[in-house]
Design an enzyme around this catalytic site. Structure first.
Site, PDB file in Angstrom:
ATOM      1  N   GLY A  13       0.819  -1.208   0.000  1.00 41.40           N
ATOM      2  CA  GLY A  13       0.000   0.000   0.000  1.00 41.40           C
ATOM      3  C   GLY A  13       0.852   1.256   0.000  1.00 41.40           C
ATOM      4  O   GLY A  13       0.601   2.203  -0.758  1.00 41.40           O
ATOM      5  N   LYS A  14       1.875   1.270   0.856  1.00 47.57           N
ATOM      6  CA  LYS A  14       2.798   2.410   0.862  1.00 47.57           C
ATOM      7  C   LYS A  14       3.497   2.542  -0.487  1.00 47.57           C
ATOM      8  O   LYS A  14       3.657   3.652  -1.014  1.00 47.57           O
ATOM      9  CB  LYS A  14       3.912   2.184   1.896  1.00 47.57           C
ATOM     10  CG  LYS A  14       3.552   2.281   3.321  1.00 47.57           C
ATOM     11  CD  LYS A  14       4.838   2.048   4.112  1.00 47.57           C
ATOM     12  CE  LYS A  14       4.606   2.066   5.588  1.00 47.57           C
ATOM     13  NZ  LYS A  14       5.854   1.797   6.318  1.00 47.57           N
ATOM     14  N   ASP A  66       8.303   5.292   7.619  1.00 42.95           N
ATOM     15  CA  ASP A  66       7.710   4.769   8.846  1.00 42.95           C
ATOM     16  C   ASP A  66       6.496   5.618   9.163  1.00 42.95           C
ATOM     17  O   ASP A  66       6.536   6.849   9.055  1.00 42.95           O
ATOM     18  CB  ASP A  66       8.694   4.757  10.011  1.00 42.95           C
ATOM     19  CG  ASP A  66       8.226   3.749  11.060  1.00 42.95           C
ATOM     20  OD1 ASP A  66       8.187   2.549  10.755  1.00 42.95           O
ATOM     21  OD2 ASP A  66       7.876   4.162  12.182  1.00 42.95           O
ATOM     22  N   SER A  67       5.434   4.959   9.507  1.00 42.81           N
ATOM     23  CA  SER A  67       4.170   5.661   9.652  1.00 42.81           C
ATOM     24  C   SER A  67       3.281   4.940  10.647  1.00 42.81           C
ATOM     25  O   SER A  67       3.604   3.843  11.101  1.00 42.81           O
ATOM     26  CB  SER A  67       3.488   5.783   8.285  1.00 42.81           C
ATOM     27  OG  SER A  67       3.590   4.574   7.559  1.00 42.81           O
ATOM     28  N   PHE A 147      -5.319   1.249   2.475  1.00 42.10           N
ATOM     29  CA  PHE A 147      -4.800   0.085   3.205  1.00 42.10           C
ATOM     30  C   PHE A 147      -4.772   0.426   4.690  1.00 42.10           C
ATOM     31  O   PHE A 147      -5.094   1.550   5.091  1.00 42.10           O
ATOM     32  CB  PHE A 147      -3.390  -0.289   2.700  1.00 42.10           C
ATOM     33  CG  PHE A 147      -2.343   0.762   2.976  1.00 42.10           C
ATOM     34  CD1 PHE A 147      -2.211   1.866   2.152  1.00 42.10           C
ATOM     35  CD2 PHE A 147      -1.497   0.660   4.076  1.00 42.10           C
ATOM     36  CE1 PHE A 147      -1.257   2.846   2.405  1.00 42.10           C
ATOM     37  CE2 PHE A 147      -0.531   1.638   4.340  1.00 42.10           C
ATOM     38  CZ  PHE A 147      -0.423   2.729   3.500  1.00 42.10           C
ATOM     39  N   TYR A 149      -5.175   1.373   8.294  1.00 45.58           N
ATOM     40  CA  TYR A 149      -6.232   2.002   9.091  1.00 45.58           C
ATOM     41  C   TYR A 149      -7.087   2.979   8.278  1.00 45.58           C
ATOM     42  O   TYR A 149      -7.902   3.703   8.851  1.00 45.58           O
ATOM     43  CB  TYR A 149      -5.609   2.724  10.305  1.00 45.58           C
ATOM     44  CG  TYR A 149      -4.888   1.791  11.253  1.00 45.58           C
ATOM     45  CD1 TYR A 149      -5.574   1.152  12.284  1.00 45.58           C
ATOM     46  CD2 TYR A 149      -3.521   1.540  11.132  1.00 45.58           C
ATOM     47  CE1 TYR A 149      -4.927   0.283  13.164  1.00 45.58           C
ATOM     48  CE2 TYR A 149      -2.849   0.684  12.007  1.00 45.58           C
ATOM     49  CZ  TYR A 149      -3.562   0.061  13.016  1.00 45.58           C
ATOM     50  OH  TYR A 149      -2.919  -0.803  13.884  1.00 45.58           O
ATOM     51  N   ASP A 150      -6.916   3.014   6.970  1.00 41.80           N
ATOM     52  CA  ASP A 150      -7.683   3.962   6.146  1.00 41.80           C
ATOM     53  C   ASP A 150      -9.200   3.884   6.367  1.00 41.80           C
ATOM     54  O   ASP A 150      -9.869   4.925   6.389  1.00 41.80           O
ATOM     55  CB  ASP A 150      -7.375   3.771   4.654  1.00 41.80           C
ATOM     56  CG  ASP A 150      -6.087   4.458   4.237  1.00 41.80           C
ATOM     57  OD1 ASP A 150      -5.661   5.395   4.938  1.00 41.80           O
ATOM     58  OD2 ASP A 150      -5.512   4.065   3.213  1.00 41.80           O
ATOM     59  N   LYS A 170      -6.798  11.042  -1.408  1.00 45.22           N
ATOM     60  CA  LYS A 170      -6.005  10.780  -0.193  1.00 45.22           C
ATOM     61  C   LYS A 170      -4.617  11.408  -0.316  1.00 45.22           C
ATOM     62  O   LYS A 170      -4.148  12.087   0.597  1.00 45.22           O
ATOM     63  CB  LYS A 170      -5.894   9.265   0.055  1.00 45.22           C
ATOM     64  CG  LYS A 170      -5.077   8.959   1.322  1.00 45.22           C
ATOM     65  CD  LYS A 170      -4.852   7.477   1.561  1.00 45.22           C
ATOM     66  CE  LYS A 170      -3.855   7.272   2.701  1.00 45.22           C
ATOM     67  NZ  LYS A 170      -3.400   5.883   2.833  1.00 45.22           N
ATOM     68  N   ARG A 176       1.469  11.037   4.084  1.00 48.59           N
ATOM     69  CA  ARG A 176       2.499  10.573   3.132  1.00 48.59           C
ATOM     70  C   ARG A 176       2.612  11.531   1.955  1.00 48.59           C
ATOM     71  O   ARG A 176       3.718  11.764   1.446  1.00 48.59           O
ATOM     72  CB  ARG A 176       2.142   9.149   2.652  1.00 48.59           C
ATOM     73  CG  ARG A 176       3.194   8.507   1.778  1.00 48.59           C
ATOM     74  CD  ARG A 176       2.976   6.998   1.627  1.00 48.59           C
ATOM     75  NE  ARG A 176       3.142   6.320   2.915  1.00 48.59           N
ATOM     76  CZ  ARG A 176       2.126   5.883   3.675  1.00 48.59           C
ATOM     77  NH1 ARG A 176       0.883   5.999   3.264  1.00 48.59           N
ATOM     78  NH2 ARG A 176       2.368   5.326   4.839  1.00 48.59           N
TER      79      ARG A 176
HETATM   80  P1  ITT Z   1       7.348  -1.420   6.130  1.00 51.04           P
HETATM   81  O1  ITT Z   1       7.935  -1.280   7.513  1.00 51.04           O
HETATM   82  O2  ITT Z   1       7.839  -2.618   5.388  1.00 51.04           O
HETATM   83  O3  ITT Z   1       7.455  -0.168   5.322  1.00 51.04           O
HETATM   84  P2  ITT Z   1       4.887  -1.700   7.612  1.00 51.04           P
HETATM   85  O4  ITT Z   1       3.458  -1.917   7.208  1.00 51.04           O
HETATM   86  O5  ITT Z   1       5.460  -2.653   8.634  1.00 51.04           O
HETATM   87  O6  ITT Z   1       5.755  -1.677   6.296  1.00 51.04           O
HETATM   88  P3  ITT Z   1       5.225   0.504   9.483  1.00 51.04           P
HETATM   89  O7  ITT Z   1       6.134  -0.277  10.370  1.00 51.04           O
HETATM   90  O8  ITT Z   1       5.592   1.912   9.151  1.00 51.04           O
HETATM   91  O9  ITT Z   1       5.023  -0.216   8.087  1.00 51.04           O
HETATM   92  O10 ITT Z   1       3.773   0.461  10.112  1.00 51.04           O
HETATM   93  C1  ITT Z   1       2.795   1.337   9.650  1.00 51.04           C
HETATM   94  C2  ITT Z   1       1.438   0.901  10.168  1.00 51.04           C
HETATM   95  O11 ITT Z   1       0.541   1.995  10.010  1.00 51.04           O
HETATM   96  C3  ITT Z   1       0.851  -0.254   9.393  1.00 51.04           C
HETATM   97  O12 ITT Z   1      -0.054  -0.970  10.193  1.00 51.04           O
HETATM   98  C4  ITT Z   1       0.120   0.462   8.265  1.00 51.04           C
HETATM   99  O13 ITT Z   1      -0.955  -0.305   7.743  1.00 51.04           O
HETATM  100  C5  ITT Z   1      -0.379   1.719   8.971  1.00 51.04           C
HETATM  101  N1  ITT Z   1      -0.394   2.840   8.028  1.00 51.04           N
HETATM  102  C6  ITT Z   1       0.690   3.520   7.564  1.00 51.04           C
HETATM  103  N2  ITT Z   1       0.322   4.432   6.663  1.00 51.04           N
HETATM  104  C7  ITT Z   1      -1.014   4.315   6.542  1.00 51.04           C
HETATM  105  C8  ITT Z   1      -1.955   4.957   5.738  1.00 51.04           C
HETATM  106  O14 ITT Z   1      -1.605   5.870   4.856  1.00 51.04           O
HETATM  107  N3  ITT Z   1      -3.238   4.604   5.857  1.00 51.04           N
HETATM  108  C9  ITT Z   1      -3.603   3.648   6.718  1.00 51.04           C
HETATM  109  N4  ITT Z   1      -2.772   2.973   7.507  1.00 51.04           N
HETATM  110  C10 ITT Z   1      -1.469   3.304   7.423  1.00 51.04           C
END
Ligand code: ITT
Length: 189
Positions: A13-14, A66-67, A147, A149-150, A170, A176
């Site tokens: 998704g990212k 990281d998000s 994806f 928590y959207d 979005k 992002r």
């Molecule tokens: P990478 O570390 O491989 O990049 P990850 O999914 O493990 O992937 P993070 O550790 O940054 O990424 O965790 C981010 C969490 O926040 C994860 O559960 C995502 O689904 C959620 N998230 C991040 N950006 C989001 C968005 O734009 N909309 C909804 N949920 C988001």
């Protein structure tokens, strides 16, 4: 002139959003081996991933993201632990359900998405950018777009969740999107 960027992420998704947001071709890192994300901040974890990416793709520009979501009624949790919220073995739907359950009796629904991007260049130069999307938690998931928590975050000023916005809608307002536009400016993309 940066011709391409490699993404240090395993989150499709990212990657899809960053592919639209960064103004040059983006590719996954082949056989990406994710590092342990044991930082206490989004920046620390983004740096861990970007440095791992730079080691796995030498000579390239690498970007890591990281998000997560911060919920006021949970004192900012899950934050950097958003990907693991509710325990191992949950998928996005399960994590979202666990989050809504945790705030089911809370009056304060304020929440926000945060994103930190770290870029590392072929010579080891390092750039950071961040962004925030303020909003509130819906009472039930809505929408199949995006994806994570959207489906449960309603951006301030919207009635729809992020899961009900188009990708372009979005990206125009998202954490992002803001971080990627700042990074593009810095990189001259
Ligand atoms: P990478 O570390 O491989 O990049 P990850 O999914 O493990 O992937 P993070 O550790 O940054 O990424 O965790 C981010 C969490 O926040 C994860 O559960 C995502 O689904 C959620 N998230 C991040 N950006 C989001 C968005 O734009 N909309 C909804 N949920 C988001």
């Amino acid at each position: 002139m940066i011709e391409r960027i490699l993404l240090a992420t395993g989150n499709a998704g990212k990657a899809a959003e960053l592919a639209r947001l960064l103004g040059c071709p983006v590719l996954p890192i082949a056989q990406w081996e994710p590092p342990v994300e044991d930082g206490d901040t989004f920046l620390a974890n983004a740096r861990i991933k970007a440095l791992a990416g730079a080691a796995q793709a030498p000579g390239e520009w690498v970007v890591a993201d990281d998000s997560g979501i911060e919920v006021d009624a949970l004192d900012g949790a899950p934050g950097v632990r958003s990907a693991r919220y509710g325990g191992d073995g949950l998928d996005d739907v399960g994590r979202t359900a666990a989050l809504l359950q945790a705030v089911s009796s809370a009056d304060d629904r304020a929440a926000r998405f945060r994103c930190v991007l770290v870029a590392i260049g072929p010579d080891g130069q390092e750039l950071h950018a961040d962004g925030t999307l303020e909003g509130s938690l819906a009472h039930e998931p809505r929408g199949a777009n995006g994806f994570g928590y959207d489906p449960v975050l309603i951006p301030t000023g919207e009635t729809r969740t992020c899961g009900e916005l188009t990708a372009d809608e979005k990206n125009a307002i998202s954490h992002r999107g803001a971080a990627a536009r700042a990074l593009r400016d810095t990189l001259g993309l």
